[in-house]
Structure formats: C-alpha cells, structure tokens
Scaffold this active site. Sequence first.
Site, PDB file in Angstrom:
ATOM      1  N   HIS A  10     -16.925   4.086   0.648  1.00 32.32           N
ATOM      2  CA  HIS A  10     -15.808   2.957   0.118  1.00 32.32           C
ATOM      3  C   HIS A  10     -16.398   3.032  -1.224  1.00 32.32           C
ATOM      4  O   HIS A  10     -17.512   2.398  -1.526  1.00 32.32           O
ATOM      5  CB  HIS A  10     -15.788   1.748   0.719  1.00 32.32           C
ATOM      6  CG  HIS A  10     -14.834   0.730   0.111  1.00 32.32           C
ATOM      7  ND1 HIS A  10     -13.974   0.097   0.842  1.00 32.32           N
ATOM      8  CD2 HIS A  10     -14.779   0.484  -1.048  1.00 32.32           C
ATOM      9  CE1 HIS A  10     -13.305  -0.532  -0.017  1.00 32.32           C
ATOM     10  NE2 HIS A  10     -13.833  -0.495  -1.142  1.00 32.32           N
ATOM     11  N   LYS A  29       0.828  -1.192  -0.006  1.00 34.95           N
ATOM     12  CA  LYS A  29      -0.101   0.105  -0.035  1.00 34.95           C
ATOM     13  C   LYS A  29       0.804   1.307  -0.071  1.00 34.95           C
ATOM     14  O   LYS A  29       0.588   2.091  -0.605  1.00 34.95           O
ATOM     15  CB  LYS A  29      -0.764  -0.053   1.120  1.00 34.95           C
ATOM     16  CG  LYS A  29      -1.988  -1.071   1.225  1.00 34.95           C
ATOM     17  CD  LYS A  29      -2.796  -0.959   2.433  1.00 34.95           C
ATOM     18  CE  LYS A  29      -4.212  -1.829   2.230  1.00 34.95           C
ATOM     19  NZ  LYS A  29      -3.912  -3.380   2.021  1.00 34.95           N
ATOM     20  N   ARG A  41      -7.058  -8.196  -9.339  1.00 34.27           N
ATOM     21  CA  ARG A  41      -7.956  -9.351  -9.762  1.00 34.27           C
ATOM     22  C   ARG A  41      -9.299  -9.010  -9.980  1.00 34.27           C
ATOM     23  O   ARG A  41      -9.678  -8.015  -9.901  1.00 34.27           O
ATOM     24  CB  ARG A  41      -7.666 -10.338  -8.511  1.00 34.27           C
ATOM     25  CG  ARG A  41      -8.183  -9.489  -7.239  1.00 34.27           C
ATOM     26  CD  ARG A  41      -8.352 -10.457  -6.105  1.00 34.27           C
ATOM     27  NE  ARG A  41      -8.475  -9.947  -4.903  1.00 34.27           N
ATOM     28  CZ  ARG A  41      -9.734  -9.310  -4.375  1.00 34.27           C
ATOM     29  NH1 ARG A  41     -10.492  -9.463  -5.003  1.00 34.27           N
ATOM     30  NH2 ARG A  41      -9.515  -8.766  -3.303  1.00 34.27           N
ATOM     31  N   HIS A  49     -14.619  -4.195   8.640  1.00 35.60           N
ATOM     32  CA  HIS A  49     -13.902  -3.912   7.412  1.00 35.60           C
ATOM     33  C   HIS A  49     -14.145  -4.979   6.282  1.00 35.60           C
ATOM     34  O   HIS A  49     -13.674  -5.181   5.308  1.00 35.60           O
ATOM     35  CB  HIS A  49     -12.422  -3.947   7.553  1.00 35.60           C
ATOM     36  CG  HIS A  49     -11.972  -2.837   8.586  1.00 35.60           C
ATOM     37  ND1 HIS A  49     -12.057  -1.395   8.290  1.00 35.60           N
ATOM     38  CD2 HIS A  49     -11.422  -2.870   9.860  1.00 35.60           C
ATOM     39  CE1 HIS A  49     -11.770  -0.782   9.259  1.00 35.60           C
ATOM     40  NE2 HIS A  49     -11.348  -1.683  10.236  1.00 35.60           N
ATOM     41  N   GLU A  91      -9.587   1.129  -5.511  1.00 36.89           N
ATOM     42  CA  GLU A  91     -10.408   1.418  -4.552  1.00 36.89           C
ATOM     43  C   GLU A  91     -10.179   2.837  -3.932  1.00 36.89           C
ATOM     44  O   GLU A  91      -9.014   3.172  -3.781  1.00 36.89           O
ATOM     45  CB  GLU A  91     -10.078   0.388  -3.427  1.00 36.89           C
ATOM     46  CG  GLU A  91     -10.738  -0.935  -3.826  1.00 36.89           C
ATOM     47  CD  GLU A  91     -10.875  -1.999  -2.745  1.00 36.89           C
ATOM     48  OE1 GLU A  91     -10.475  -1.496  -1.679  1.00 36.89           O
ATOM     49  OE2 GLU A  91     -11.476  -3.196  -2.943  1.00 36.89           O
ATOM     50  N   GLY A 125      -8.265  -7.749   3.323  1.00 34.77           N
ATOM     51  CA  GLY A 125      -9.366  -8.526   4.245  1.00 34.77           C
ATOM     52  C   GLY A 125      -9.554  -7.805   5.452  1.00 34.77           C
ATOM     53  O   GLY A 125     -10.169  -8.537   6.586  1.00 34.77           O
ATOM     54  N   GLY A 126      -9.178  -6.370   5.708  1.00 37.23           N
ATOM     55  CA  GLY A 126      -9.467  -5.579   6.923  1.00 37.23           C
ATOM     56  C   GLY A 126      -8.650  -6.014   8.084  1.00 37.23           C
ATOM     57  O   GLY A 126      -8.731  -5.402   9.183  1.00 37.23           O
ATOM     58  N   LYS A 146      -2.473   1.257   9.208  1.00 39.80           N
ATOM     59  CA  LYS A 146      -2.716   0.196   8.299  1.00 39.80           C
ATOM     60  C   LYS A 146      -1.419  -0.522   7.781  1.00 39.80           C
ATOM     61  O   LYS A 146      -0.397  -0.015   7.667  1.00 39.80           O
ATOM     62  CB  LYS A 146      -3.221   0.776   7.083  1.00 39.80           C
ATOM     63  CG  LYS A 146      -4.585   1.483   6.898  1.00 39.80           C
ATOM     64  CD  LYS A 146      -4.917   1.991   5.898  1.00 39.80           C
ATOM     65  CE  LYS A 146      -5.547   1.188   4.698  1.00 39.80           C
ATOM     66  NZ  LYS A 146      -5.976   1.757   3.581  1.00 39.80           N
TER      67      LYS A 146
END
Length: 623
Positions: free
Chosen positions: A208, A116, A297, A235, A275, A164-165, A158
């Site tokens: 989101h 990220k 993906r 999440h 996102e 996946g939260g 983060k």
Amino acid sequence: MITKLLIANRGEIACRIIRTAREMGILTVAVYSDADAKALHVRSADEAVHIGPSPAAESYLVGEKIIAAAKQTGAEAIHPGYGFLSENAAFAQAVIDADLIWVGPKPSSIDAMGLKDAAKRLMREAGVSVTPGYEGEDQSVERLSKEADAIGYPVLIKAVAGGGGKGMRKVDAPADFEAALESCRREAKASFSNDEVLLEKWITSPRHIEVQVFGDAHGNVVHLFERDCSLQRRHQKVIEEAPAPGMDEATREELCAAAVRAAKAVDYEGAGTIEFIADASEGLRADRIFFMEMNTRLQVEHPVTEEITGVDLVEWQLRVASGEPIPAKQEDLFIDGHSIEARLYAEDPSSGFLPSTGPLEHFDLGIAGRIETGVEEGDTISPFYDPMVAKLVVWGETRGEAIDQLAEIAERVEIWPVKTNAAFIANCLRDDDFEQANLDTAFIAEKMDSLVSSDTAGDSIWQSAADFIALSESEDHEDLPIGLRLNAPGVLTTTLHHKGETRKVVAGRTVADSETTGFVDPSRAVVFADGQSFVFERESRGSGAALAGDGAVIAPMPGKVITVDVTEGETVTAGQRLMVLEAMKMEHALTAPFGGTVTELSASEGGQVQVDAVLAVVEPDAD
C-alpha cells in the site's frame, strides 16, 4: 488569514489542529459530546461548545449542530480533521452556504472521488493507471461472476462507497464468489447505505503506497512524496513510514507525477492523498503500481510526511483555506531522512484484539519522539469512538535508526488498566523481515502468532512485582513514587496472584540495570515490561484469605455484566457459561475453566467491572 477556527472533531487530531492554530495566532473552538465533556481537546481549546449525546450519530455527525456552534462563537472557519464529516460533500457545501470557510477541498472534488468506481473511470481519463477490474453499472450476480472469471482469480470484491477496510472480500475460487458477494453487500449496505460493488484483480505481494498531494485555489498542485502503509490488520493501518523503502528515484518521479495528475483532474484544493496498490513481487516498478482511491482530507499518518519534509500540513491547510497560495513550490520540497509512525490502540492482542476501554489510571508514553494524543492520565477511553490512544512518531537519518527509536518507545509504554498494542507494535518493528523491508499487506496476518506476545508473566516479572512490594514497604522507601525504577534490594516474602496462578516470591533481588518499571498499591502490584502491563493481586496482610488460584474467572476488559447464569455453591461443568460481559457493544461469554463448584461470585447482573477483576472462582472437583 482566518482568526477563529472551529474544529469539527475530537481526540488527537483536534489537539493536533489546535496546536498549529495557536502557533499561528488563531483562536480555536472545540465541540464535544457528553462523553467528551472533560476531554483534552476541550481543555486545550479557547472555547468549547456542547453538541449532543455521546453517540457520534447524535453529536459529531450532526452537521447542523456544528455549523450552529460556529455561528454561536463567531468562528469564521471549520476544520473537519479526519473521519466523521471530513469527506461529506453535503456538509462541506452546507458550511460554505453558511458563509463559513471550509478547510478542505471543494465539495465537487469530494463527490468526484467519493465513489471508487467513478473515481477509477476518472483516473483512466487522466492517464493514471488503475487496477484491472470491473466498475460497471450491471450489478447482477451473473454479470459480476462473469467479470470475475474474465479478470481471473483471485479477485477482490469492494464496496464502491467503502472505506476503513469494510465492504471488502478476497475470493480465491469461482465456487466461493456468490457467498462472498452476498456477505460484502450486506456489510456495505449496513455501513454505507450502498450495496454496489466493483471488482479488482487481486495483486500478488501487494504493498500500500500513497502520495501526499496539496492544491490551492490558484491552480497550483504539488506532491510531498510517498508513504508506505503496508503493515495492516484487517485492512486497518498499524505502521506507516516515509519514504517507501525500496522506492527508486525514477519510480518515485512517475508515481508522484501520476498523483499530481489525479489531483488536477478534480481541481483539488487543500490536503489530499492518492492511494495506490503496488504489485511488489519483483520490487517497486511504476508499471505495476495502480490507483486505488483518493482520500479527500488530511490522513492519520500525515506526521511522517511532515517529518521528512519539514512542512506543517495543517498550517498549509489554514493558509490555503484563507486564500493564500501553497507556501512552497515543487522544487523547494525534498526528502530528509526517514520517519515511521505507529498507531497505539486500546486493544488486547492476546485476547484477539478485543477493544479495551476505561480510565487511564496510569499513563506514560515517555518523552522521546513525537507523540500525538488526545488523552492524559486520568482521562477515559470511551466505548463510543475509535480506540486509538496515540500516534507514536519518530524521525531518523536512516530507516534503521527510525526503527530502533520507535521500537524502544513502544517497549517503554506504560498504560494501565487499559490494554494496548504497544508490545505488538514493537514485535512488528523488531521482526527481521520488517527490518529488511520485506513487506506486503499480508505481513501481519502471516506472522500473527509470532507478533502477539503472551500476556502471562515470566519468572523475572514475578520477581519484579515482589521487589516493588518490598521496596514500597521498607522503612527507607515509604514514599516510593509511581513508576520508580528498581534500584535496591527488598526484604519481604510476598504472596502474589496472576492470571489464576499463586506464588510466594522472596524479594531481595538487586535490579539496578532492569528495564522493568511499575507501581504498587494496597491491593496489587503492576509491572511494566516490553510494552505490556502485568497485574499481580496481593494477599491481604493478616487476613489469611487465599487467593483465587487456577479457577479464577477474570474480566478480560472493563464492561457491564448483563447476565449471571450461576449462583455461589453451584456445581458447573468445564466450558459452562457463567456470565456474559458487554463491552464496546459486543457480548463476551465467560465460562468455567473446568468442572467444579462456584465457591466465590462477586459479579452481579448490571454491575460495572474493571479489567482483571476476579468475577468468580471455581474450585475443581476432587480427584
């Protein structure tokens, strides 16, 4: 064009890919673990290859076994679906090195978007707005704390390799920062073998929003508009829709253009999702929408995009992987109507969303809408994999029409003995704020109490159970089929037991217009209503045996009894642990509801039990 395709996945996404491949005349190869030997995706494919034991780490995550299966069957290409190895650049490269076609983006694109912090720096260079924060290499507590102060609280920690939260913590005050950082790092290390983190400004009223993009090997990149995935629990997405409510054309144009720039920055090929996090405190505005990450993906929620565009994204993936250009130009794509998807999970909302596993003895999702599933009646929900049972997808001319359709489908779900979140989904959809599009990612957390339905039956459900039994035992209804809707009076008084309560109920009510359905067998009646199942144990005819009463200790889910702490006849106190049940790799202590004597004990150490089984009975102390 690819002529034979191996799907390196399982469940509903494997079945989804098989369906499109078959329509295109492409032969399919499934892979399966021990747990999935009789799974629907195995039964649906043209061929199937066993790749190992049930744990994913020994089967679906072992790239060498999957490539060997492709070679063994003569498959030319591998489609990874989502999850498992779908965003593993090393596996993608290994597929290519084995002279096979990888149905996905280039390994270099996966790598570029895999972390990220690096992805955010790349997006800045591409002119894509990112959330204010810190992605530096200095990971010391002192530096991170200083940067958090500079960003301003609240902040979000983060994991750079997260997903996946997992590996995420909101911190509201400086005094809480260090403890939250340590917790986040532990989880990140355990989940991703990487404990590095980044910091982001916590967005007020966050929504989101994500944009579906698609690229090919000829330099073309298009977008297929946006989705809103704001309804999340811890999440994890629960409900997704397209287009995003409240999105005006000017904002959509800027957002989608930014997504295309992001995809071009990594020379993207195939299906991907950019996102964004939006500060929706003053509505959706382009200058308050920030890049979060890219999923390299196909997304779980891709059906809603397909429903509003008329595009089959899996077909596009297979065509582009075969070397063809994207089948449509940007000017050919437009939004038609509104689509919503809900993720139907095997979990029990009334018990804190505990996972629910076991056989699907009764399974009926109706015939309305678009149902994406990897199971059928008689199959088993395994403890080894994601507990999603199905995706419920609808299309309507308007958002309101789509909401009504999906809520009705969720309310009519009939699944037993596995518990699901169908009623929870319906309650989310029927909520006034959801209907009016007053959304953000805190929606579920803030409304949890009103969204979780009680799992205790009301009077009308008790009555329905008695009526089902009466109908099934009457001479005129000897062959009552499972799920028959009540349409005639019964003639029986029956004794029923439900969640520690015993009642004698007189049947005979005519309920031709009832929405209640269900079935009966010699030991129980099961009633389906509003997306829930209610189980009533029946008193054995002629036995004179009393039912368990308020002291019944009931199995909350299927599992294995690993410890029994008491014996029959033993005196216990309120809250005393009676036994421990293991399910989904978690331990659950079952305790005495009050002080008294253990008069019945049917559980034994090492035994397997089904949901709602009576494991013990405690008779209260005499007053």
